[in-house]
Design an enzyme around this catalytic site. Structure first.
Site, short mmCIF file in Angstrom:
data_model
loop_
_atom_site.label_atom_id
_atom_site.label_comp_id
_atom_site.label_asym_id
_atom_site.label_seq_id
_atom_site.Cartn_x
_atom_site.Cartn_y
_atom_site.Cartn_z
N LYS A 189 4.66 52.71 30.29
CA LYS A 189 3.36 53.37 30.48
C LYS A 189 2.05 51.94 29.50
O LYS A 189 0.81 52.06 29.49
CB LYS A 189 3.43 54.38 29.65
CG LYS A 189 4.44 55.36 30.22
CD LYS A 189 4.19 56.72 29.67
CE LYS A 189 5.03 57.90 30.55
NZ LYS A 189 6.31 57.81 29.92
N ARG A 230 8.84 56.13 41.37
CA ARG A 230 9.61 56.52 41.87
C ARG A 230 9.66 58.01 42.19
O ARG A 230 7.84 58.82 42.41
CB ARG A 230 11.07 56.91 41.25
CG ARG A 230 10.08 58.38 39.43
CD ARG A 230 10.93 58.63 39.08
NE ARG A 230 10.05 59.66 37.96
CZ ARG A 230 9.52 60.73 37.62
NH1 ARG A 230 9.42 61.48 38.45
NH2 ARG A 230 9.19 61.42 36.46
#
Length: 405
Positions: free
Chosen positions: A114, A295
């Site tokens: 992140k 994903r």
């Protein structure tokens, strides 16, 4: 692609099995010793046992790859959670000669970090919150909180993973040490990586995410947006598509930002770019990027309902080397109607009113049906439910063909 190993469990494993079957692809599933009666075991063409128990069994990369070899699979779908965002695992799949149904390992490593993704967004003109760069220790987190000022608060977040795990709000210095330790433990247990970073907390926001798809030729298409603001303990409970109440200008700005981040990362699969929309902005246009999910999302269903696109099949076909043009996504789809997803969990309340995962056996399970109603589930009457796993039993998706909810 002829035979696909589904390296997951529960409702998402059932969902992937259905999509693969509709594409004419055989499926193998996996299960741990304590999960042999989960509904996903019966949804695949062949179920293969793992030696482990609990979530650790599904995180055992070597065992998963051995199962793929035993099942003579040529591809692997990681679902969400578990190994789905592990770039090393994606590389190992390639070394084993398996098609990994997800992004290339480089893009997966980038979006799985992140802190790096925040820097990428900033470099491409997408607004971000104030936060630390890279893995952050307790002393650095304490300094960051002090720099925010006495009335400010911050969020501790894991660098890897998602789903609300490993996150805590900290409003005062004396809360920090305990919260940091808890986040470290949760992140290590859920994602196999304990690194954390911290970020400024903005209190009054909407959580809006943009669904994207990209191919190996560098093409990117935006497939709509979702509102995921109804949450409990940083985990989403209700998801709506399209996100209601956004101005055309804001919706286009979010889509453009998501497209830029996706393209800059060299991404080549289905994914989600997440933003916070500031409710206190007088113009109603301020937003900040928070993270990218490389994903399939739990809430992919509502986007499917309003676009008519099977995102799992799209994901599989892109992994097999097809382009967006090949799968009919050379341009953004037309969105019609609106859809809401609600998560149905096996839970119990403690004496203090807190919620925890429940255990036992489902004595009855009778999901609703009818026009505009969809159920994604692995549950059935008589199925044992273990508190060792996520408490999600089913997703109830309701669609209206006329207008957004």
């Amino acid at each position: 692609m002829k035979r696909l190993l589904i390296a997951n469990r529960g409702e998402i494993a059932v969902r992937v099995a259905r999509a693969a079957a509709e594409l004419g692809i055989e499926t193998c599933g996996v299960f741990t010793r304590d999960d042999a009666r989960s509904g996903h075991v019966f949804a695949v063409d062949r179920a293969l046992p793992l030696e482990g128990v609990g979530p650790g069994g599904y995180l055992d990369a070597a065992a998963i790859l051995d199962a793929a070899r035993t099942g003579e699979c040529d591809a692997l779908h990681p679902g969400y959670g578990f190994l789905s965002e592990d770039a090393d695992f994606a590389r190992r799949c390639q070394e084993y000669g398996l098609i990994f149904v997800g992004p290339n390992p480089g893009a997966l490593a980038l979006f799985g970090d992140k802190a790096r993704t925040r820097r990428l967004a900033d470099e491409h003109g997408v607004p971000i919150l104030r936060g630390t760069e890279g893995a952050t220790d307790l002393d650095a987190a304490r300094r960051f909180l002090g720099d925010l000022g006495p009335a400010a608060a911050m969020m501790i977040k894991p660098i890897a993973g998602g789903g609300g795990r490993g996150m805590r709000v900290v409003r005062a210095p004396d809360e920090l040490a305990e919260a940091f330790d808890l986040c470290t433990l949760e992140a290590r247990g859920a994602f196999g990586r304990a690194d954390l970073y911290v970020e400024e907390l903005v209190e009054r926001v909407r959580h809006v995410e943009v669904q994207v798809a990209a191919d190996r030729e560098g093409a990117v298409v935006v497939l709509g947006d979702r509102d995921c603001s109804a949450q409990r303990s940083r985990q989403k409970l209700v998801e709506i598509s399209p996100a209601p109440g956004l101005s055309d200008k804001l919706r286009e700005s979010l889509s453009d930002a998501a497209r830029r981040i996706t393209q800059a990362a060299g991404y080549d699969s289905v994914g989600t770019i997440e933003f916070l929309v500031d409710l206190d902005d007088p113009q109603g246009e301020r937003f900040v990027f928070i993270e990218a999910n490389p994903r399939l999302q739990v809430e992919h269903t509502v986007t499917e309902e309003v676009t008519g696109i099977d995102l799992v099949q799209t994901q599989i076909r892109l992994a097999a080397g097809e382009t967006l043009r090949d799968v009919g996504l050379a341009r953004p789809p037309v969105t019609t109607g609106g859809a809401v997803q609600l998560r149905i969990n096996a839970e119990a309340q403690t004496g203090r009113g807190a919620v925890q995962a429940a255990a036992g056996t489902l004595s009855a399970f009778a999901p609703p049906g009818g026009p505009g109603v969809r159920i994604d589930t692995h549950a059935y009457a008589g199925m044992p439910v273990s508190p060792a796993y996520d408490s999600l039993l089913a997703k109830l998706i309701v669609r209206t063909p006329d207008s957004s909810p």
